[in-house]
Scaffold this motif. Structure first.
Motif, PDB file in Angstrom:
ATOM      1  N   CYS A 106      61.909  51.299  43.815  1.00  0.00           N
ATOM      2  CA  CYS A 106      61.428  51.407  42.433  1.00  0.00           C
ATOM      3  C   CYS A 106      62.307  50.532  41.544  1.00  0.00           C
ATOM      4  O   CYS A 106      63.473  50.281  41.866  1.00  0.00           O
ATOM      5  CB  CYS A 106      61.510  52.866  41.979  1.00  0.00           C
ATOM      6  SG  CYS A 106      60.999  53.103  40.257  1.00  0.00           S
ATOM      7  N   CYS A 108      63.776  51.293  39.042  1.00  0.00           N
ATOM      8  CA  CYS A 108      64.914  52.054  38.506  1.00  0.00           C
ATOM      9  C   CYS A 108      66.062  52.123  39.499  1.00  0.00           C
ATOM     10  O   CYS A 108      67.120  52.661  39.189  1.00  0.00           O
ATOM     11  CB  CYS A 108      64.473  53.462  38.106  1.00  0.00           C
ATOM     12  SG  CYS A 108      64.277  54.586  39.503  1.00  0.00           S
ATOM     13  N   CYS A 130      57.972  57.730  42.429  1.00  0.00           N
ATOM     14  CA  CYS A 130      59.426  57.533  42.445  1.00  0.00           C
ATOM     15  C   CYS A 130      60.141  58.858  42.688  1.00  0.00           C
ATOM     16  O   CYS A 130      59.719  59.901  42.204  1.00  0.00           O
ATOM     17  CB  CYS A 130      59.882  56.940  41.107  1.00  0.00           C
ATOM     18  SG  CYS A 130      61.667  56.627  41.063  1.00  0.00           S
ATOM     19  N   ARG A 132      63.163  59.573  41.678  1.00  0.00           N
ATOM     20  CA  ARG A 132      64.144  59.895  40.647  1.00  0.00           C
ATOM     21  C   ARG A 132      63.466  60.819  39.620  1.00  0.00           C
ATOM     22  O   ARG A 132      62.399  60.502  39.108  1.00  0.00           O
ATOM     23  CB  ARG A 132      64.655  58.635  39.943  1.00  0.00           C
ATOM     24  CG  ARG A 132      65.771  58.943  38.933  1.00  0.00           C
ATOM     25  CD  ARG A 132      66.101  57.734  38.079  1.00  0.00           C
ATOM     26  NE  ARG A 132      66.624  56.593  38.831  1.00  0.00           N
ATOM     27  CZ  ARG A 132      67.906  56.453  39.209  1.00  0.00           C
ATOM     28  NH1 ARG A 132      68.791  57.375  38.899  1.00  0.00           N
ATOM     29  NH2 ARG A 132      68.280  55.386  39.861  1.00  0.00           N
ATOM     30  N   CYS A 135      61.695  59.587  36.282  1.00  0.00           N
ATOM     31  CA  CYS A 135      61.310  58.166  36.262  1.00  0.00           C
ATOM     32  C   CYS A 135      59.808  58.100  36.004  1.00  0.00           C
ATOM     33  O   CYS A 135      59.050  58.916  36.511  1.00  0.00           O
ATOM     34  CB  CYS A 135      61.636  57.495  37.593  1.00  0.00           C
ATOM     35  SG  CYS A 135      61.059  55.779  37.655  1.00  0.00           S
ATOM     36  N   ASN A 137      57.735  55.890  36.974  1.00  0.00           N
ATOM     37  CA  ASN A 137      56.963  55.088  37.907  1.00  0.00           C
ATOM     38  C   ASN A 137      56.197  55.917  38.921  1.00  0.00           C
ATOM     39  O   ASN A 137      56.768  56.691  39.661  1.00  0.00           O
ATOM     40  CB  ASN A 137      57.866  54.121  38.669  1.00  0.00           C
ATOM     41  CG  ASN A 137      57.935  52.794  37.974  1.00  0.00           C
ATOM     42  OD1 ASN A 137      56.935  52.318  37.460  1.00  0.00           O
ATOM     43  ND2 ASN A 137      59.115  52.207  37.956  1.00  0.00           N
TER      44      ASN A 137
HETATM   45 ZN   LIG Z   1      61.988  55.040  39.573  1.00  0.00          ZN
END
Ligand SMILES: [Zn+2]
Ligand SMILES: [Zn+2]
Length: 155
Positions: A106, A108, A130, A132, A135, A137
């Motif tokens: 990703c 990030c 994602c 995280r 995040c 995404n």
């Molecule tokens: Zn991410």
């Protein structure tokens, strides 16, 4: 009755305008782990649609998390685990405990995790989310093309 297409996806009018950019939204109706277990569960329902259930582990913590099946929605319900914003977590199938595979990095710095809309483990045809916490995404790939919210009207 609403009908999901052969990929288990459904386009509906946007009921929440949470994503604002489009009048229509995409709902994921079927997702599988690499061993073919369904990750869609009626234990958590979002706007009337069953959620995506995964087991989350991070350090010493573990619990079930239900994600909204509505593309672009960040709504989730965490059970038995407190998710910390920015933390990277591992996602597992709640049935067989297999670690869900990485699709790609990703932007990030964490990983996009692949969820498969059919029992074929096909990385060109998957939903990527994602790992995280918070995040923004997530991607839907069909034939290796990223489906963005702005493309939904032509879907
Ligand atoms: Zn991410
Ligand atoms: Zn499984």
């Amino acid at each position: 009755m609403e009908r999901f297409n052969e990929r288990g996806m459904l386009i509906i009018p946007n009921p929440v305008h949470e994503t604002a950019a489009t009048e229509k939204i995409l709902v994921v109706g079927r997702l599988f782990c690499p061993n073919g277990h369904s990750l869609i569960s009626n234990r958590a329902v979002f706007n009337g649609y069953p959620g995506i259930m995964v087991r989350v582990r991070t350090g010493q913590k573990e619990g079930l998390v239900a994600l909204s099946p509505i593309y672009g929605s960040k709504t989730r319900i965490a059970m038995d685990i407190d998710l910390v914003k920015g933390e990277i977590v591992d996602l597992y199938c709640p049935h067989c405990d297999v670690l869900l595979p990485v699709h790609s990095p990703c932007s990030c710095g964490a990983d996009l995790i692949a969820f498969f809309p059919t029992r074929d483990v096909d990385f060109t045809d998957c939903v990527a989310i994602c790992n995280r916490v918070d995040c923004i995404n997530s991607r839907i790939l069909i034939n290796d093309e990223v489906i963005s919210l702005s493309m939904l009207d032509a879907f």
